[in-house]
Design an enzyme around this catalytic site. Structure first.
Site, PDB file in Angstrom:
ATOM      1  N   ASP A 148     -10.900  -9.195   7.389  1.00 22.77           N
ATOM      2  CA  ASP A 148     -12.283  -9.121   6.915  1.00 22.77           C
ATOM      3  C   ASP A 148     -12.909 -10.514   6.856  1.00 22.77           C
ATOM      4  O   ASP A 148     -14.101 -10.686   7.153  1.00 22.77           O
ATOM      5  CB  ASP A 148     -12.342  -8.451   5.540  1.00 22.77           C
ATOM      6  N   LYS A 180       4.042 -15.529   3.156  1.00 16.93           N
ATOM      7  CA  LYS A 180       4.076 -16.312   1.921  1.00 16.93           C
ATOM      8  C   LYS A 180       5.551 -16.514   1.573  1.00 16.93           C
ATOM      9  O   LYS A 180       6.036 -16.168   0.480  1.00 16.93           O
ATOM     10  CB  LYS A 180       3.319 -15.591   0.803  1.00 16.93           C
ATOM     11  N   ASP A 185      -5.162  -7.114   5.773  1.00  9.77           N
ATOM     12  CA  ASP A 185      -6.376  -6.457   5.299  1.00  9.77           C
ATOM     13  C   ASP A 185      -7.415  -7.495   4.874  1.00  9.77           C
ATOM     14  O   ASP A 185      -8.601  -7.410   5.209  1.00  9.77           O
ATOM     15  CB  ASP A 185      -6.015  -5.540   4.127  1.00  9.77           C
ATOM     16  N   ASP A 190      -2.388 -18.497   2.512  1.00 10.25           N
ATOM     17  CA  ASP A 190      -3.489 -19.252   1.922  1.00 10.25           C
ATOM     18  C   ASP A 190      -3.972 -20.349   2.871  1.00 10.25           C
ATOM     19  O   ASP A 190      -5.178 -20.636   2.950  1.00 10.25           O
ATOM     20  CB  ASP A 190      -3.109 -19.830   0.557  1.00 10.25           C
ATOM     21  N   TYR A 237       0.822  -1.216   0.000  1.00 10.68           N
ATOM     22  CA  TYR A 237       0.000   0.000   0.000  1.00 10.68           C
ATOM     23  C   TYR A 237       0.856   1.266   0.000  1.00 10.68           C
ATOM     24  O   TYR A 237       0.399   2.326  -0.430  1.00 10.68           O
ATOM     25  CB  TYR A 237      -0.929   0.017   1.206  1.00 10.68           C
TER      26      TYR A 237
END
Length: 351
Positions: free
Chosen positions: A249, A189, A245, A221, A142
């Site tokens: 959620d 990851k 992020d 994942d 970001y």
């Protein structure tokens, strides 16, 4: 205690839910003999409309001079639907995090006994879930260099982390794990990304400083899958900005409604407390938005000041409201739905 709190209501339902959190906070302050001075300030689309900037300097000065920030939500369809907009509400949120040094997003996910059957997951999978994500907030993709090349036909977003950024977030994760069940999961990851390999080696090097904490390392994942299968197997999880992020959620719906989950963004000096939901523009002005996530964010704010009994008082009032059916339409499930303001009034009166 005398507290000065910046109030950034923002856009959409932000002002409506913030009003209820202020009301409840004032009730708690009165009950326990505290004094709160509220300082409202503009941010998001409301600030762009007023002064052309989503996080104005005046707002920043108010936040800097306050003990904490209580934040609503930002976002508006006229910006969401215009990819070419030069100034966007979300830019204000990123700027605020950077300017205030808010590098750690604390996102708890827990269940409410009276709402276990409202979750999209089976009761036996979620019962006992009580986990916390610490998401790094001011680095990663970001904030990395971004742009277009080849005449606009190719786009790029760079993900960059320094070891120091990882260490300060991981330190908060280890400390939180020590205060809970001494379990920490580092989400990355590392089989693909160099930034993830930096995360993993940095956290591994810190393990010796916290010998009582059991640390696991999982690919993002796999965590996304296990959050649906066995969310109660996790306690404290740390991760970088983009992964956090997305995963937070996903975790938020375990409780049964995004309208129930609070969050905090912490730095070295000041904390910002906000619900995890967005500005929900379709509900603006309709008195139907669930204020409980914002109210519970206020509970986190009190607890961050060391006022644990005050925070517990708010949590107890919310649990009582849920048990008695004093809820907005997202939780009514065919029963009577109450308005945003009505729920706030009930919580304040019961406190």
């Amino acid at each position: 205690m005398k507290l000065t709190i910046a109030v950034l209501a923002g856009d959409g339902i932000g002002p409506e839910v913030i009003d209820q959190a202020v009301k409840v906070s004032d009730a708690v302050a009165k009950k326990f003999g505290h004094e709160i001075t509220w300082k409202p300030a503009l941010t998001g689309a409301a600030a762009i409309d007023a002064v052309g900037e989503p996080y104005p300097d005046e707002t920043h000065e108010i936040c800097k001079s306050s003990d904490a920030v209580l934040f609503g939500a930002i976002g508006h369809p006229k910006y969401d639907n215009d990819p070419s907009a030069p100034v966007r509400p979300e830019q204000g949120l990123l700027k605020m995090r950077k300017a205030l040094g808010l590098f750690a997003n604390v996102r708890p996910t827990f269940t409410f006994p009276s709402l276990l059957d409202k979750s999209p997951l089976k009761r036996e999978r979620i019962e006992g879930t009580d986990l916390v994500f610490l998401r790094e907030l001011t680095g990663g993709i970001y904030f990395g260099e971004k742009g277009r090349r080849d005449g606009g036909e190719t786009a790029f977003d760079n993900c960059v982390y320094t070891r120091a950024e990882v260490q300060r977030l991981a330190k908060k994760g280890f400390e939180l794990a020590m205060a809970r069940s001494k379990k920490l999961c580092c989400v990355d990851k590392a089989n693909v990304l160099e930034t993830s390999r930096l995360w993993r080696e940095t956290v591994q090097a810190m393990e010796k400083e916290y010998p009582e904490v059991t640390v696991s390392y999982e690919f993002v994942d796999a965590v996304a899958m296990r959050l649906v299968q066995w969310p109660n197997s996790y306690d404290v999880l740390i991760t970088e900005n983009l992964f956090g992020d997305i995963l937070t959620d996903e975790a938020s719906v375990i409780s049964g409604s995004m309208g129930l989950m609070p969050s905090a963004s912490l730095g070295s000096d000041i904390g910002l407390f906000e619900p995890i939901h967005g500005s929900y523009p379709q509900a603006t002005g309709k008195n139907i938005a669930n204020p409980m996530a914002t109210v519970l964010s206020a509970a986190m704010m009190f607890e961050n000041f060391g006022l644990n009994e005050e925070g517990k008082t708010i949590r107890d009032a919310v649990n009582s409201a849920l048990e008695k059916g004093m809820v907005t339409e997202d939780l009514a499930d065919g029963g009577k739905a109450h308005g945003t303001k009505e729920v706030g009034d009930w919580l304040a009166a019961n406190i």
